[in-house]
Design an enzyme around this catalytic site. Structure first.
Site, PDB file in Angstrom:
ATOM      1  N   GLU A  82       0.827  -1.209   0.000  1.00  0.00           N
ATOM      2  CA  GLU A  82       0.000   0.000   0.000  1.00  0.00           C
ATOM      3  C   GLU A  82       0.860   1.257   0.000  1.00  0.00           C
ATOM      4  OE1 GLU A  82      -2.057  -2.847   3.017  1.00  0.00           O
ATOM      5  OE2 GLU A  82      -0.061  -2.576   2.140  1.00  0.00           O
ATOM      6  N   CYS A 114      -0.877   0.972   8.094  1.00  0.00           N
ATOM      7  CA  CYS A 114      -1.091   1.262   6.678  1.00  0.00           C
ATOM      8  C   CYS A 114      -2.398   2.014   6.451  1.00  0.00           C
ATOM      9  CB  CYS A 114      -1.087  -0.033   5.875  1.00  0.00           C
ATOM     10  SG  CYS A 114       0.554  -0.773   5.695  1.00  0.00           S
ATOM     11  N   SER A 198      17.854 -43.282  -7.686  1.00  0.00           N
ATOM     12  CA  SER A 198      16.919 -42.348  -8.313  1.00  0.00           C
ATOM     13  C   SER A 198      17.613 -41.242  -9.100  1.00  0.00           C
ATOM     14  CB  SER A 198      16.032 -41.714  -7.233  1.00  0.00           C
ATOM     15  OG  SER A 198      16.816 -41.011  -6.286  1.00  0.00           O
ATOM     16  N   ARG A 214      12.111 -25.086  -4.237  1.00  0.00           N
ATOM     17  CA  ARG A 214      12.791 -24.955  -2.944  1.00  0.00           C
ATOM     18  C   ARG A 214      13.006 -23.481  -2.578  1.00  0.00           C
ATOM     19  NH1 ARG A 214      17.814 -29.293  -3.065  1.00  0.00           N
ATOM     20  NH2 ARG A 214      16.568 -31.210  -2.939  1.00  0.00           N
ATOM     21  N   ASP A 230      20.096 -40.754  -0.148  1.00  0.00           N
ATOM     22  CA  ASP A 230      20.546 -39.719  -1.089  1.00  0.00           C
ATOM     23  C   ASP A 230      21.583 -38.765  -0.510  1.00  0.00           C
ATOM     24  OD1 ASP A 230      18.720 -40.838  -2.793  1.00  0.00           O
ATOM     25  OD2 ASP A 230      17.213 -39.251  -2.564  1.00  0.00           O
ATOM     26  N   GLU A 324       9.808 -33.481   0.279  1.00  0.00           N
ATOM     27  CA  GLU A 324      10.587 -34.174  -0.748  1.00  0.00           C
ATOM     28  C   GLU A 324      10.906 -35.604  -0.337  1.00  0.00           C
ATOM     29  OE1 GLU A 324      13.817 -32.262  -2.697  1.00  0.00           O
ATOM     30  OE2 GLU A 324      12.984 -30.248  -2.436  1.00  0.00           O
ATOM     31  N   GLY A 326      10.166 -39.739   0.412  1.00  0.00           N
ATOM     32  CA  GLY A 326       9.673 -40.823  -0.416  1.00  0.00           C
ATOM     33  C   GLY A 326       8.271 -41.248  -0.046  1.00  0.00           C
ATOM     34  N   THR A 331       3.158 -40.593   2.047  1.00  0.00           N
ATOM     35  CA  THR A 331       1.881 -41.275   2.255  1.00  0.00           C
ATOM     36  C   THR A 331       1.340 -41.030   3.660  1.00  0.00           C
ATOM     37  OG1 THR A 331       2.501 -42.992   0.672  1.00  0.00           O
ATOM     38  CG2 THR A 331       0.715 -43.506   2.193  1.00  0.00           C
TER      39      THR A 331
END
Length: 404
Positions: A82, A114, A198, A214, A230, A324, A326, A331
């Site tokens: 604003e 504001c 992977s 990210r 990983d 990120e 698995g 799940t």
């Protein structure tokens, strides 16, 4: 919210000042309202990944069907939308309409409210997409504007503004962040081969877009299986990130090796390990000695409770979370009703049943009870495809089986 310093404006007084008349100005149309609010929403989007923990906000000042000033909250510590829009409009703001994607604040933080800037500028009407759900604001700004004689209309572009705010809205209405599950899979839905390899399923263009995701997240979340397999850094690289997301690893018993890159000198500070309340104190102290933060949280079915971790992330101001992990972690969060979006990168290759699937059992049982979603973005990234899917609102456990 108004926590940031900015210039003090001394523009003409409002439309209620002596000698001012709206008689010669054409009333705004609904089409104008929608058009200018869409512009404000596009401006707000420019602040994505840069305003944390403040919300993204865009503002447009319009007069006689034309934009005379506009702005957005560019980054933490800079002017609010604003204030920037009014500064650009100058004297032309007197008698004009302001379109703003979120209710202007009425409290004093690092700057004056504001709403006072709008009053001093002589704004005649303020069109607000959404009331700010933050407890400090939450209607106070709208009431203050109306008391000052400024007409306020609320709700134009509300759905789009709510989508834009995402995690900020959820954190202040449901005390949890917005969670996006990022998946890179083959055409037949496999995220790794039978040995767990992977790298790399998708090509460089898709991986670059993953880094952009990210860069706009407040936190990146993985499980212990992904961390061990990983050894990722979980940083946003080569995309001009304004800041790095908080790196969060779920490791209920603190069993991960201290040799992981996340626990090294370069990344330990800014990394959090969420564990169970009975995790070994010796392991916790070893992590903390390296600079890693440890959050002991309740367990559910032997794993860190998704609901407890979601609440903690929201309390820490981490409103946008990129999951990120698995199939196990993702799940569990999906079954708990805590995955809001899926960012699916698909490579045109097949692994077959030998590969590892990206989603585990949901306890659905029939197509009629399948989790519904809405594609909100699709694009081609080199040889790969990308879909961003908003999952339909559903209470935890309804049509999903029980978490565990």
């Amino acid at each position: 919210m108004c926590p940031h310093p900015g210039p003090t404006l001394i523009p003409p007084r409002g439309p209620h000042a002596t000698g001012f008349s709206l008689a010669n100005m054409a009333p705004p149309s609904d089409d104008d309202d929608s058009r200018f609010m869409r512009r404000a929403l596009r401006l707000a989007e420019r602040g994505r990944g840069r305003t944390h923990p403040n919300p993204m906000v865009g503002a447009v000042v319009a007069r006689a069907g034309r934009v005379v000033g506009e702005g957005w909250h560019r980054a933490i510590g800079l002017d609010h939308a604003e204030v920037e829009a009014l500064a650009r409009a100058g004297a032309r703001a007197r008698g004009a309409t302001m379109y703003v994607t979120l209710e202007p604040c009425a409290h004093t933080g690092r700057t004056p409210p504001c709403v006072e800037a709008l009053e001093r500028a002589g704004i005649a009407r303020c069109v607000v997409a959404l009331r700010d759900p933050h407890r400090i604001v939450n209607g106070r700004g709208i009431r203050s504007l109306r008391r000052a004689g400024i007409r306020v209309d609320v709700g134009v572009g509300a759905d789009e503004a709510r989508d834009l705010l995402g995690g900020y809205w959820l954190a202040h209405t449901r005390r949890r962040p917005r969670v996006t599950w990022k998946v890179a899979a083959t055409l037949d839905g496999r995220i790794a081969d039978r040995a767990g390899r992977s790298r790399w399923i998708t090509g460089p263009e898709a991986r670059a877009h993953g880094h952009r995701l990210r860069a706009t997240a407040d936190a990146v979340l993985i499980g212990s299986g992904t961390a061990r397999a990983d050894d990722p850094r979980l940083t946003a690289r080569a995309v001009g990130a304004a800041r790095q997301p908080l790196r969060v690893v779920c490791d209920s018993a603190l069993e991960l090796p201290l040799t992981l890159r996340l626990f090294g000198a370069a990344l330990a500070r800014g990394t959090v390990v969420a564990c169970g309340p009975s995790a070994p104190l010796r392991r916790r102290r070893a992590l903390e000695a390296r600079g890693v933060t440890v959050w002991p949280l309740p367990l559910r079915a032997g794993r860190v409770s998704p609901a407890a971790l979601a609440r903690r992330l929201a309390r820490e101001g981490r409103y946008e979370v990129l999951l990120e992990g698995g199939a196990t972690l993702g799940t569990a969060w999906l079954r708990a009703g805590l995955v809001d979006r899926v960012a699916l990168f698909t490579a045109p290759r097949l692994l077959g049943a030998d590969g590892l699937a990206w989603c585990g059992a949901l306890g659905v049982g029939s197509l009629r009870r399948a989790r519904a979603g809405r594609i909100v973005q699709q694009r081609r990234l080199g040889a790969d495809g990308f879909l961003l899917v908003d999952l339909a609102a559903r209470e935890p456990g309804v049509g999903m089986g029980s978490a565990g």
